[in-house]
Design a protein around this motif. Structure first.
Motif, PDB file in Angstrom:
ATOM      1  N   ALA A 226      -3.803   2.710  -5.641  1.00 11.95           N
ATOM      2  CA  ALA A 226      -3.581   3.647  -4.544  1.00 11.95           C
ATOM      3  C   ALA A 226      -4.673   3.497  -3.485  1.00 11.95           C
ATOM      4  O   ALA A 226      -4.419   3.687  -2.298  1.00 11.95           O
ATOM      5  CB  ALA A 226      -3.531   5.077  -5.072  1.00 11.95           C
ATOM      6  N   ASP A 227      -5.865   3.170  -3.902  1.00 11.99           N
ATOM      7  CA  ASP A 227      -6.966   3.117  -2.938  1.00 11.99           C
ATOM      8  C   ASP A 227      -7.397   1.703  -2.562  1.00 11.99           C
ATOM      9  O   ASP A 227      -8.377   1.549  -1.824  1.00 11.99           O
ATOM     10  CB  ASP A 227      -8.172   3.933  -3.437  1.00 11.99           C
ATOM     11  N   GLY A 228      -6.695   0.706  -3.025  1.00 18.45           N
ATOM     12  CA  GLY A 228      -7.092  -0.636  -2.645  1.00 18.45           C
ATOM     13  C   GLY A 228      -6.311  -1.689  -3.394  1.00 18.45           C
ATOM     14  O   GLY A 228      -5.315  -1.385  -4.067  1.00 18.45           O
TER      15      GLY A 228
ATOM     16  N   ASP B 295     -11.171   8.703   4.186  1.00 18.10           N
ATOM     17  CA  ASP B 295     -10.532   7.415   4.440  1.00 18.10           C
ATOM     18  C   ASP B 295      -9.049   7.601   4.129  1.00 18.10           C
ATOM     19  O   ASP B 295      -8.624   7.491   2.986  1.00 18.10           O
ATOM     20  CB  ASP B 295     -11.179   6.344   3.548  1.00 18.10           C
ATOM     21  N   ARG B 296      -8.294   7.905   5.169  1.00 14.82           N
ATOM     22  CA  ARG B 296      -6.875   8.214   4.942  1.00 14.82           C
ATOM     23  C   ARG B 296      -6.102   6.979   4.515  1.00 14.82           C
ATOM     24  O   ARG B 296      -5.122   7.078   3.787  1.00 14.82           O
ATOM     25  CB  ARG B 296      -6.260   8.822   6.206  1.00 14.82           C
ATOM     26  N   THR B 297      -6.543   5.820   4.986  1.00 13.33           N
ATOM     27  CA  THR B 297      -5.825   4.589   4.626  1.00 13.33           C
ATOM     28  C   THR B 297      -5.877   4.340   3.116  1.00 13.33           C
ATOM     29  O   THR B 297      -4.874   4.021   2.499  1.00 13.33           O
ATOM     30  CB  THR B 297      -6.446   3.390   5.366  1.00 13.33           C
ATOM     31  N   SER B 298      -7.064   4.523   2.560  1.00 17.92           N
ATOM     32  CA  SER B 298      -7.238   4.284   1.124  1.00 17.92           C
ATOM     33  C   SER B 298      -7.016   5.550   0.316  1.00 17.92           C
ATOM     34  O   SER B 298      -7.141   5.526  -0.902  1.00 17.92           O
ATOM     35  CB  SER B 298      -8.643   3.749   0.828  1.00 17.92           C
ATOM     36  N   ARG B 299      -6.749   6.651   1.014  1.00 16.32           N
ATOM     37  CA  ARG B 299      -6.572   7.929   0.333  1.00 16.32           C
ATOM     38  C   ARG B 299      -7.773   8.263  -0.557  1.00 16.32           C
ATOM     39  O   ARG B 299      -7.659   8.470  -1.778  1.00 16.32           O
ATOM     40  CB  ARG B 299      -5.336   7.894  -0.564  1.00 16.32           C
TER      41      ARG B 299
ATOM     42  N   ARG C  87     -10.628   9.608  -5.293  1.00 15.97           N
ATOM     43  CA  ARG C  87      -9.258   9.274  -4.889  1.00 15.97           C
ATOM     44  C   ARG C  87      -8.486  10.580  -4.724  1.00 15.97           C
ATOM     45  O   ARG C  87      -8.549  11.436  -5.605  1.00 15.97           O
ATOM     46  CB  ARG C  87      -8.603   8.395  -5.951  1.00 15.97           C
TER      47      ARG C  87
ATOM     48  N   THR D  56     -11.211  -1.640  -1.012  1.00 16.32           N
ATOM     49  CA  THR D  56     -10.392  -0.493  -0.609  1.00 16.32           C
ATOM     50  C   THR D  56      -9.511  -0.903   0.570  1.00 16.32           C
ATOM     51  O   THR D  56      -9.828  -1.834   1.314  1.00 16.32           O
ATOM     52  CB  THR D  56     -11.292   0.704  -0.250  1.00 16.32           C
ATOM     53  N   TRP D  57      -8.394  -0.181   0.737  1.00 15.92           N
ATOM     54  CA  TRP D  57      -7.417  -0.579   1.746  1.00 15.92           C
ATOM     55  C   TRP D  57      -7.999  -0.576   3.158  1.00 15.92           C
ATOM     56  O   TRP D  57      -7.635  -1.415   3.987  1.00 15.92           O
ATOM     57  CB  TRP D  57      -6.195   0.358   1.714  1.00 15.92           C
ATOM     58  N   ASP D  58      -8.900   0.352   3.436  1.00 18.00           N
ATOM     59  CA  ASP D  58      -9.427   0.425   4.799  1.00 18.00           C
ATOM     60  C   ASP D  58     -10.176  -0.845   5.187  1.00 18.00           C
ATOM     61  O   ASP D  58     -10.310  -1.159   6.372  1.00 18.00           O
ATOM     62  CB  ASP D  58     -10.344   1.655   4.952  1.00 18.00           C
TER      63      ASP D  58
ATOM     64  N   ARG E  26       0.840  -1.205   0.000  1.00 17.47           N
ATOM     65  CA  ARG E  26       0.000   0.000   0.000  1.00 17.47           C
ATOM     66  C   ARG E  26       0.875   1.254   0.000  1.00 17.47           C
ATOM     67  O   ARG E  26       0.661   2.187  -0.788  1.00 17.47           O
ATOM     68  CB  ARG E  26      -0.928   0.003   1.213  1.00 17.47           C
TER      69      ARG E  26
ATOM     70  N   GLN F 197       0.979   3.952  -3.043  1.00 18.62           N
ATOM     71  CA  GLN F 197       0.561   5.328  -2.725  1.00 18.62           C
ATOM     72  C   GLN F 197       1.706   6.316  -2.920  1.00 18.62           C
ATOM     73  O   GLN F 197       1.473   7.499  -3.126  1.00 18.62           O
ATOM     74  CB  GLN F 197      -0.014   5.396  -1.310  1.00 18.62           C
TER      75      GLN F 197
END
Lengths: 537, 537
Positions: A447-449, B163-167, B272, A410-412, A298, A302
């Protein structure tokens, strides 16, 4: 080869070319590894050739030369390449075969076939390479009473135009991956799009299913390569203007991308192509855990530093393929980074990526110098990637339930999805197979997942394989959707994913899709019923 | 300010805030430069406030507090920001005003307004920042007999989730550019999307019109920033799942992107977002000619080396803005490259790009150290980019016909398009205005093509400005389409581009659009008639 597997010809159910059939010796050599991991495996029992019901339809004289009602040909066109398809092929329980396989020789033939089908009540399933793993080709239960034609685009093949200035190439829809790339090679260009099905899938199929190549970062889906599309719909030809970018209304191409043969037959397309890479470098790392590796990936993506190849493989899966270094913790994960370029050295790019993932806790592994003399972890990985379909069928013959499924999230939500889907699938394996293994890798990163890709291995119960897998798949799919994932990142929807796709897509969008379908295919010729929202017709 | 221009309030026709109105002294200072270039300019004649016909409709009590029938408010909502709109505003000949301006305070209000409109026969035009330059807001001639509501999203504004993790960040549809970016700034993040209208345009408007930011390379259109969209359609809410990537059917978001208010009202969206850049570098070059510069840029982007800012400006246009170095040939072109990064220095990236364009014949210009102390050619360029709308209205007040139009085309067709469109537009200027100038820059670059952006300057004939421009625009648009371009790369379609859009889009796709429109908006409430293929209703 054990039992009666060869009763159905290998080219019908198998991935490889004739001659690549698994041998008894190969299977015997594999068996101990599998039983060590999965416990005892029951000997599967296979059937014979599927019953070829008489073809219920004949083409008009003008088209008759294009049609084949030969039973093996029809059986091959009733099958995709999923585990369920393998089981269907090996068992001979294929279900209804298409009445005809029709191979257009020129664009006008496609139009004529659709006109004939609209007038005669036949249903048509476009067939590219037949590599669907989601029930995208084969029987059409929603139109079982209608004659079914498999429209095989194989003869509409080749590089039709090349624009070297714009780096774009027009390919016929039925062009196979190697043929497309091979036609570009003399010009120093490459299609640079390598889905796992590359050898047997087609340009038109990639577009119809929104396929993704093996590169983890940038230009993941074929969507980004498509410059324009030409398709034959039941109400006429649809051809978009070649453009590098446009803001003129919604994108016409994006309505065809992912339409999975429901709106039209993609006869050709302009794709953006690339210079062939001249330099490559790769490196492998061990991360403390799969989630820790995902976190490193991640940060990498990013920061804009993710190289073209960027695969994170959990320790259990890496161990299975022999790529986990001796002594490594099974809870760790293998990270393979590979950079390539057509314009200059990639060492700096790889070094920057390596530094970042090492800062994030990854430990670099020594470069490999294996028996083949390759010190390229990326190349080793690509070889096993390409051979996976062949390996898979060998496992099936040994009585292993083996399949993959994939998503994006998504990463979250990634950690919860990974944990939740793994647990739900393991629970299902325990209940249904009495055990088994679920492993995971990341195939694509954004970038987002990311796109987690799960592999399931379990001892199958002879003659119950299909039903076992359906139950496991349902549990896994429910967990994917509940965790915020998509039912598919790049395997497409088909009939297998349709129930979850219906839950996932916005209901109003489903109405829009139905409206388009009704307008462009008023006689419901193309892939009838595929993901219909219901209430149509 | 000369004549009666101030009879219509500046906030109605002008770009700037009150207080930024052009002064007579400013105009006097500009005049000699313009007459030197364009010849004598006739003094324009402006009118007064547009006639405010009585509002033909009233909202139900439950919604009444949201509506405004105040004439200046209505006049403002009848105008976009094109040259035609400026002329309409200054002349007071605005045409029919919307009967009401309605400002929803919450999401449910949008639904209530659409329900009311569906039931009462009113037409609704969604209004974001009102910055359309293509007739995307304003009168609806196709529904002149129906009450017209301008649905202004201004109160649905702000950062709703981060959502800062996924930007990724969720913004309300009516959020203006600076508000969106400002809300991210405390987190070290940026929207990093800067269309020229940035200060006055909205997140929802960007999505509805497929806007493009000022970055030349990568993430050009908002399409690539959109993670999910929520919209209110006349038949219900449409909300897509947040996903980093998906291959599950055609993209729902891509059907809304570019729908220009015809299918639904975009109430919020996940975008994003990016880290704020911490390092920047830029450099300027002179290329021997505009086509030679385009060739250098093509090589740059095809090598994967195009930095975020990459603008090629022909000599005549660069001279106009004072950015061409003294003594440079007017046939040359200015190339500005600007790299930026949030993770490290960009000198190497810029150096690689500089080396490539120099190999392709570009000559590097010395870094500037101008009066403001800035040595950053990129910053200087951004300042003039931002101020362009203010400059434009000053020219109009001086009697200059000034407008831009833009397209995109594959590289193989670029030279012919540039030559053909320039010639056709110059011919039209000669015939219609007795002279004038056409200049060009490239605003966006792709591996397979570019986006040429043309600026037209000519002496206008007082009170005939609108008709003059319509004729010139028609000639230019015909030439754009004939040369293989798109009628718009990022200005959208609106009513101004509709005739050419109808030629450009695939006819079968138009049928699909009509079918979707009829299904989702059965009472034809939203932007009635906008690009309808004909034959509907």
């Amino acid at each position: 080869v054990p039992t009666s597997a060869t009763a159905v010809p290998y080219p019908v159910w198998g991935w490889g070319a004739p001659g690549q059939e698994p041998t008894a010796a190969e299977l015997a050599a594999l068996r101990p590894l599998l039983t060590a991991s999965l416990g005892p495996l029951a000997e599967p029992s296979w059937g014979g050739l599927p019953e070829a019901t008489p073809s219920r339809v004949a083409l008009p004289d003008s088209l008759a030369a294009l049609g084949s009602s030969e039973p093996v040909d029809r059986a091959r066109h009733a099958l995709g390449r999923s585990y369920l398809d393998l089981i269907r092929g090996l068992s001979g329980e294929v279900g209804p075969l298409p009445d005809l396989v029709v191979r257009p020789q020129r664009e006008a033939d496609v139009e004529a076939v659709l006109d004939w089908a609209s007038a005669s009540g036949a249903a048509v399933v476009p067939f590219g390479g037949g590599t669907s793993v989601v029930g995208g080709v084969g029987p059409v239960p929603e139109a079982a009473e209608r004659p079914l034609v498999s429209l095989d685009l194989a003869l509409l093949s080749g590089l039709l135009e090349l624009d070297r200035t714009s780096r774009a190439a027009r390919f016929a829809g039925g062009t196979l991956g190697p043929a497309a790339d091979g036609a570009l090679k003399p010009f120093g260009l490459s299609i640079r799009f390598f889905p796992q099905s590359y050898e047997r899938s087609t340009v038109g199929g990639w577009i119809a299913t929104r396929a993704a190549g093996h590169y983890a970062a940038r230009l993941q889906h074929v969507d980004d390569l498509v410059e324009s599309v030409r398709a034959c719909t039941p109400v006429g030809w649809w051809e978009s203007r070649r453009l590098p970018g446009s803001g003129a209304g919604p994108s016409p191409d994006r309505m065809l991308l992912g339409s999975e043969g429901t709106l039209g037959v993609i006869t050709d397309a302009w794709l953006r192509v690339q210079e062939r890479p001249t330099s490559r470098a790769s490196a492998a790392f061990l991360t403390p855990s799969f989630p820790a590796g995902a976190d490193a990936v991640r940060r990498l993506v990013q920061a804009g530093l993710a190289p073209a190849t960027c695969r994170l493989i959990d320790g259990a899966e890496a161990a299975t393929t022999g790529s986990l270094p001796p002594g490594a913790d099974a809870g760790s994960a293998l990270l393979v980074l590979g950079a390539e370029s057509a314009v200059g050295p990639v060492d700096a790019e790889l070094a920057a990526a390596a530094e970042l993932v090492q800062d994030a806790g990854a430990r670099r592994l020594p470069d490999r110098s294996d028996a083949g003399g390759s010190s390229d972890a990326g190349a080793a990985w690509r070889d096993s990637f390409k051979a996976a379909p062949l390996l898979r069928e060998r496992l099936v013959l040994l009585g292993v339930l083996v399949e993959t499924f994939e998503t994006a999230v998504t990463w979250d939500r990634f950690a919860a999805l990974h944990a939740g889907v793994t647990a739900a699938t393991e629970d299902a394996l325990q209940a249904i197979c009495g055990g088994g293994r679920v492993t995971c890798r990341l195939t694509h990163v954004y970038a987002d997942g990311c796109a987690p890709y799960f592999t399931v291995l379990a001892p199958a119960r002879p003659s119950a394989e299909a039903e076992q897998w359906r139950q496991i798949k349902a549990a896994a799919s429910d967990a994917v959707l509940a965790a915020g994932g998509t039912i598919t990142h790049h395997h497409a929807v088909g009939r297998d994913h349709a129930p979850w796709y219906r839950q996932q897509r916005p209901a109003v969008f489903a109405q829009a899709q139905d409206a388009v379908k009704q307008r462009l295919d008023p006689h419901d010729v193309l892939n009838p019923g595929l993901w219909a929202a219901g209430g149509m017709h």
